[in-house]
Design an enzyme around this catalytic site. Structure first.
Site, PDB file in Angstrom:
ATOM      1  N   ASP A 154       0.821  -1.209   0.000  1.00 18.26           N
ATOM      2  CA  ASP A 154       0.000   0.000   0.000  1.00 18.26           C
ATOM      3  C   ASP A 154       0.854   1.258   0.000  1.00 18.26           C
ATOM      4  O   ASP A 154       1.945   1.292   0.568  1.00 18.26           O
ATOM      5  CB  ASP A 154      -0.899   0.011   1.243  1.00 18.26           C
ATOM      6  CG  ASP A 154      -1.775   1.240   1.300  1.00 18.26           C
ATOM      7  OD1 ASP A 154      -2.436   1.539   0.283  1.00 18.26           O
ATOM      8  OD2 ASP A 154      -1.792   1.920   2.339  1.00 18.26           O
ATOM      9  N   HIS A 227      -6.885   0.038 -10.937  1.00 21.15           N
ATOM     10  CA  HIS A 227      -6.987   1.024  -9.876  1.00 21.15           C
ATOM     11  C   HIS A 227      -5.954   2.139 -10.016  1.00 21.15           C
ATOM     12  O   HIS A 227      -6.279   3.319  -9.844  1.00 21.15           O
ATOM     13  CB  HIS A 227      -6.843   0.341  -8.516  1.00 21.15           C
ATOM     14  CG  HIS A 227      -6.874   1.287  -7.361  1.00 21.15           C
ATOM     15  ND1 HIS A 227      -8.001   2.009  -7.025  1.00 21.15           N
ATOM     16  CD2 HIS A 227      -5.904   1.656  -6.470  1.00 21.15           C
ATOM     17  CE1 HIS A 227      -7.735   2.776  -5.976  1.00 21.15           C
ATOM     18  NE2 HIS A 227      -6.483   2.589  -5.622  1.00 21.15           N
TER      19      HIS A 227
END
Length: 315
Positions: A154, A227
Site C-alpha cells: 500500500d 486502480h
C-alpha cells in the site's frame, strides 16, 4: 505564517500497527454546552497525547482530529472557514456510487500497540462523550509489511515525507488555515471470496502492479480500469498527489472484511477529482466492493486548535 511541521497534526504517511477511526455526531441539543465540551476536548486531547507519548514511549502514538463542514457551521457560525471545506454529498455514476454519510468530529488514532490506542480513546471520550453519539468506530491493523487487505503493498505512490507538505498541508493560498489539511474518510467492504477466485495475474492487471514485488505493470498489460490508472488525476497536465492510507479491518469469523481509506490533502479538489475518476472509470476494485461511508473533514493546525480552545476563532 509559513509551513511549520511542528504546527501540523499527524497527517503524514504512517499508518501504524493498530489503528482506530472514529466518527462522532454532535447531539445538537445545546450549542453552548457542546461548544464548551469541544473546547475542553481539544485542549485535553493534546495533553493526553503528550502524556501517552511519555508513558508509552515505544508506542509511536499519532493522532489527527478534524471537523466536518456541518460541525464547523454549528460550532463556529461566525468564524472564517477553510476555503475548500464543504459537505461531501456523495458521487454517483452509471454503475457505482460513493455515498456520503453524516459526521461532525473525526479521530484517526494509530500506535504500535492496541493498549495505547485504547487508552487515548478512553480518556478523550470522558470529555466529548456526553455531547456526541458514535456514527462509526472502526479498528484497523497493519497487514504484514504494510499491504492492503487484497495483498498488494500500500501507498507506493505517496510522496516522501519531505515532499508530503506540498500535497497534504494547506499553504499560503489560505493563510488563516495554513498547516491544516483536508481529510477524506471512506469505509469500504470487500467480497473477499470473489477477489480470491481471481488469478494472481488478473489481480495484478486489476491493480496495475505486481503483487509480490510491487513493480508497476506496463500500461498495455493493465486493465483499462486498473486502480492505479483511474485513481490518477492531472490538473493542467501536472499529476496530482495526496497522502493516502488504506487500512485493513476485519471480523474474519463473520466474513466482514474491508478497507478504511483516509486521504490527507492540501486541496480537497484533488481528492474529489480522484474519487470522481474512480467512479467514471469503473475502478476494478469497485466490482467486488461496497462503499459504506464517506465524509470530508478539516484537520486544523495546532495554532487553530489553540484558537478553538481559547475562543479566539470567531474573532
Amino acid at each position: 505564517m509559513s509551513f511549520n511541521p511542528a504546527k501540523v497534526q499527524d497527517v503524514w504517511k504512517d499508518a501504524g500497527k493498530e489503528v482506530q477511526f472514529t466518527v462522532l455526531a454532535l447531539k445538537r441539543q445545546d450549542q453552548a454546552k457542546e461548544l464548551a465540551a469541544v473546547r475542553e476536548f481539544i485542549d485535553r486531547f493534546q495533553a493526553i497525547t503528550r502524556s501517552l507519548r511519555i508513558r508509552a514511549q515505544k508506542s509511536n502514538l499519532k493522532v489527527a482530529v478534524g471537523f466536518s463542514n456541518a460541525a464547523w457551521d454549528y460550532l463556529f457560525p461566525n468564524a472564517p472557514k477553510p476555503k475548500e471545506l464543504a459537505t461531501y454529498e456523495g458521487i454517483k455514476g452509471d454503475k457505482y456510487e460513493m455515498p456520503a454519510t453524516p459526521g461532525d468530529i473525526f479521530l484517526h488514532v494509530r500506535a504500535n500497540d492496541e493498549a495505547t490506542v485504547y487508552e487515548f480513546m478512553r480518556q478523550v471520550m470522558l470529555f466529548i462523550g456526553d455531547v456526541t453519539t458514535v456514527v462509526d468506530e472502526t479498528h484497523g491493523f497493519r497487514y504484514f509489511e504494510g499491504r492492503a487487505i487484497i495483498g498488494f503493498i500500500d501507498g507506493t505512490e505517496n510522496p516522501d515525507v519531505d515532499e508530503a507538505k506540498d500535497y497534504a498541508v494547506v499553504g499560503s493560498e489560505d493563510p488563516l488555515f495554513e498547516n491544516g489539511s483536508y481529510a477524506f474518510a471512506q469505509k469500504w467492504r470487500h467480497e473477499m471470496d470473489i477477489w480470491h477466485t481471481l488469478s494472481t495475474e488478473t489481480q495484478e492487471k486489476a491493480v496495475g502492479r505486481k503483487k509480490f514485488d510491487d513493480l508497476e505493470l506496463p500500461d498495455g498489460e493493465k486493465f483499462k480500469n486498473a486502480h492505479n490508472v483511474v485513481s490518477q488525476v492531472e490538473f493542467n497536465g501536472v499529476s496530482q498527489n495526496i497522502v493516502r492510507m488504506n487500512v485493513p479491518y476485519s471480523d474474519p469469523a463473520t466474513g466482514i472484511t474491508g478497507t478504511y481509506f483516509i486521504g490527507y490533502a492540501r486541496h480537497w479538489q484533488v481528492t474529489k477529482a480522484m474519487l470522481e475518476s474512480m467512479i467514471k472509470g469503473h475502478d476494478y476494485l469497485l466490482s467486488f466492493s461496497k462503499i459504506l461511508s464517506g465524509q470530508l473533514f478539516f484537520i486544523p493546525s495546532k495554532d487553530t486548535l489553540d484558537q478553538i480552545v481559547n475562543g479566539d476563532l470567531t474573532k
